[in-house]
Design an enzyme around this catalytic site. Sequence first.
Site, mmCIF file in Angstrom:
data_model
loop_
_atom_site.group_PDB
_atom_site.id
_atom_site.type_symbol
_atom_site.label_atom_id
_atom_site.label_comp_id
_atom_site.label_asym_id
_atom_site.label_seq_id
_atom_site.Cartn_x
_atom_site.Cartn_y
_atom_site.Cartn_z
ATOM 1 N N CYS A 91 0.012 3.862 2.645
ATOM 2 C CA CYS A 91 0.494 3.373 3.946
ATOM 3 C C CYS A 91 1.973 3.728 4.122
ATOM 4 O O CYS A 91 2.391 4.138 5.216
ATOM 5 C CB CYS A 91 0.320 1.861 4.058
ATOM 6 S SG CYS A 91 -1.381 1.292 3.943
ATOM 7 N N CYS B 71 0.828 -1.211 0.000
ATOM 8 C CA CYS B 71 0.000 0.000 0.000
ATOM 9 C C CYS B 71 0.870 1.273 0.000
ATOM 10 O O CYS B 71 1.532 1.576 0.993
ATOM 11 C CB CYS B 71 -0.916 -0.034 1.226
ATOM 12 S SG CYS B 71 -1.812 1.482 1.551
#
Length: 103
Positions: free
Chosen positions: A34, A31
């Site tokens: 993230c 991600c």
Amino acid sequence: MAIIDVKKTNFEKEVLGSSTPVLIDFFANWCMPCKMLAPIIQEISKEHNGLKVCRINVESEPELAEAFQIMSLPTLIYLKDGIVKEQSVGFCNKEVIKKMLKQ
């Protein structure tokens, strides 16, 4: 304070049993938002004494992700006394996180 990697085996002790408020970062290694959020979470963990910062990898801990109904990443959840007080989905800046922590 160091960020704690939480797994099903230590979730109750580190999160539900915590005597201090807890900020959980639900993430995945693939991600990109993230990864962008990670340094901000690191700063928050260093700047806020009395706050336990944890992270949960949704790929290795799908049961915990399901328990919190995580549908998008990153998701931040702020708990006090084991109760969810605030939640943020998607990338957010440091000011948004600080505002969450005032709840």
